[in-house]
Design an enzyme around this catalytic site. Structure first.
Site, PDB file in Angstrom:
ATOM      1  N   HIS A  66      13.835  19.894 -37.630  1.00 17.65           N
ATOM      2  CA  HIS A  66      14.888  20.462 -38.536  1.00 17.65           C
ATOM      3  C   HIS A  66      14.118  20.562 -40.469  1.00 17.65           C
ATOM      4  CE1 HIS A  66      17.726  20.563 -35.720  1.00 17.65           C
ATOM      5  NE2 HIS A  66      18.369  21.509 -36.507  1.00 17.65           N
TER       6      HIS A  66
ATOM      7  N   TRP B  91      16.906  27.567 -29.188  1.00 22.12           N
ATOM      8  CA  TRP B  91      17.541  26.507 -28.526  1.00 22.12           C
ATOM      9  C   TRP B  91      16.273  26.449 -27.266  1.00 22.12           C
ATOM     10  CZ3 TRP B  91      22.257  30.209 -26.244  1.00 22.12           C
ATOM     11  CH2 TRP B  91      22.942  30.225 -27.576  1.00 22.12           C
TER      12      TRP B  91
END
Length: 104
Positions: free
Chosen positions: A22, A77
């Site tokens: 992230h 994903w």
């Protein structure tokens, strides 16, 4: 603007990798999220249970609901599936949460 909250499930021992990925979030994913009306998006981790708690503001619910159809989201994903509990389409297993209190 709608406030949306949900929980997801991080695999044991994957905290540092989750943070790293992230910290290095793809610029095109940031653009997609912003263009989909998402703002003030935060994810918190309960380290005792490995439950991730996400909360965001959304001003375009239709665009938000269509995010799973976008190839950038699907690629993200795929990138994250080895460190999270996922569904068959690689989307993170997620449970929507109902807001029960909000202080403005």
């Amino acid at each position: 603007m709608k406030r949306i909250a949900f929980k997801m499930f991080l695999n044991e021992g994957c905290k540092e990798e989750y943070i790293k990925r992230h910290d290095e979030i793809w610029p095109e994913l940031k653009v997609l999220l912003n263009e989909s009306g998402i703002a003030e998006y935060s994810i918190f981790l309960d380290e005792e249970t490995n439950v991730l708690f996400g909360v965001l503001n959304c001003n375009n619910e239709l665009a938000y609901e269509n995010l799973p159809l976008h190839p950038i989201m699907q690629n993200w994903w795929e990138h994250m599936k080895d460190i999270m509990q996922t569904n068959l389409d690689n989307s993170p297993k997620s449970i929507s949460l109902n807001e029960v209190f909000y202080l403005k």
